[in-house]
Design an enzyme around this catalytic site. Structure first.
Site, PDB file in Angstrom:
ATOM      1  CB  CYS A 241      11.024 -19.663 -45.794  1.00 54.24           C
ATOM      2  SG  CYS A 241      10.903 -19.695 -43.989  1.00 54.24           S
ATOM      3  CD  GLU A 366      11.990 -16.845 -53.693  1.00 55.20           C
ATOM      4  OE1 GLU A 366      12.966 -17.160 -52.999  1.00 55.20           O
ATOM      5  OE2 GLU A 366      11.253 -15.914 -53.390  1.00 55.20           O
TER       6      GLU A 366
END
Length: 396
Positions: A241, A366
């Site tokens: 993801c 991220e």
């Protein structure tokens, strides 16, 4: 009239008519709904949840997924949308990313059919909001050290722990929570109204002010077996993801950079000093040229990466290449653009410093610059450097 376009390499010629149409449609949405309001939203630290259904109607939520109300666009189309959303503000692209690339991808790839049917159509429409609980106060770049636990209790599970920097958590309807079990790390779908689930906004912030990040506390949260993501085993699942989100970021960063450049160029042509527009001076032109060079190169990186992704040929270190390069260059472009405005550039009347502040957060989430450098370093050398050897004693 000078050409205000940044596309000196005619990169638009590399896009199909369908890709250009989608990009322009999102650009129009951003200019109509986000650009006129973003300074106020940023100043007020307000995320406009009311635009979620509009973004859903445009197919911007889970747009790279298929079925369950998701439009099934290509990776390049998704990237182009991210570029336009972040030209408006990083917070708007982050919403699409957290909703689609993280939460919806986790359900779509690792969930049961029942879970997909329950959550994905509403999330694609923007009627339901999701969040992705991976990062913890003591486990950021090293999620293997997470302390959140899930323990079996009869026919269900009890979750305890905490998560930090979780986008959308205070307005979410469902949270994907990653937790340690006796068999390793697993994912759980936790409705946010469940007893023991608490989300608290992180405030104040110097960037990402038109976005929501929160702390999550899980205290004896009881869920049934139906909450488990059945196909999520170990860290591979959340990392999958994360790579989807990182891919969107490399496009989005170039959108912020492009908006900063266009604002700076327009200002430089209109602002007169010493009898001429400041665009007529060599130092200003050098700044503008440097911005164009990096925006064009970064967009090429994103586009080539997208083509690789659509062809099923993308490697994870190539995603790190794009995220690391494009965010780093975008921050420098936005800072340089701010200098063209002089003192006026520190106000919210102009976008470059707002973009730069947002991008300082984007370069951290991220995967930090350092993490992506290590991912690339391992690919280059074949040697992992995430864990260093213990320090040697000075006497040995």
């Amino acid at each position: 009239m000078p050409d205000l376009s940044v596309d000196y390499l005619d990169l638009d010629s590399l896009l199909s008519a369908e890709e250009l149409k989608l990009r322009d449609h999102v650009r129009e949405f951003v200019r109509a709904r986000i650009t006129p309001n973003i300074a106020r939203w940023y100043e007020d630290a307000y995320f406009p949840k009311e635009i979620a259904p509009d973004m859903g109607a445009l197919g911007l939520l889970g747009m790279h997924l298929t079925g369950y109300g998701c439009p099934g666009h290509s990776a390049v189309e998704y990237g182009l949308a991210c570029m336009e959303l972040e030209a408006g503000d990083s917070g708007m692209r982050t919403f699409s990313s957290v909703q689609g690339s993280l939460t919806m991808t986790a359900i779509h790839m690792f969930g049961s059919e029942e879970q997909k049917q329950r959550w994905l159509p509403g999330m694609a429409a923007g009627d339901l909001i999701g969040c992705f609980g991976l990062t913890e106060p003591t486990a950021g770049s090293d999620p293997a050290e997470m302390r959140t636990t899930a323990v079996r209790d009869g026919d269900g599970w009890v979750l305890n722990g905490g998560k930090r920097w979780i986008g959308l958590a205070t307005i979410a309807d469902v949270a994907v929570i990653w937790a340690k079990t006796a068999d390793g790390i697993s994912g759980f779908l936790v409705p946010t109204g469940t007893a023991g689930f608490t989300a608290t906004p992180i405030q104040p912030k110097l960037g990402m002010r038109a976005s929501i990040q929160a702390d999550i506390t899980l205290t004896g949260v009881l869920v049934g077996n139906e909450a488990v993501l059945p196909d999520a085993h170990g860290l591979r699942a959340p990392f999958t993801c994360l790579n989807e989100a990182r891919y969107g970021i490399m496009w989005g960063a170039m959108g912020a950079a492009r908006d900063a450049y266009e604002a700076a160029l327009k200002y430089a042509l209109e602002r007169h000093q010493f009898g001429a527009p400041i665009a007529a001076y060599q130092l200003t032109q050098q700044k503008l040229v440097d911005m164009v060079l990096e925006i064009q190169k970064g967009t090429l990186v994103a586009l080539h990466t997208g083509r690789l992704k659509d062809a099923g040929m993308l490697r994870h270190e190539q995603v790190s290449f794009g995220k690391l390069n494009n965010v780093r260059q975008a921050i420098e472009i936005c800072r340089q653009a701010r200098t063209i405005f002089g003192g006026n550039g520190i106000t919210l009347d102009h976008s470059p410093l707002r973009h730069a502040n947002n991008l300082e957060a984007v370069r951290t989430y991220e995967g930090t610059d350092e993490i992506h450098a290590l991912i690339m370093g391992q690919a280059i050398t074949g040697l992992p450097a995430f864990v260093t050897a213990p320090c040697q004693s000075a006497t040995t």
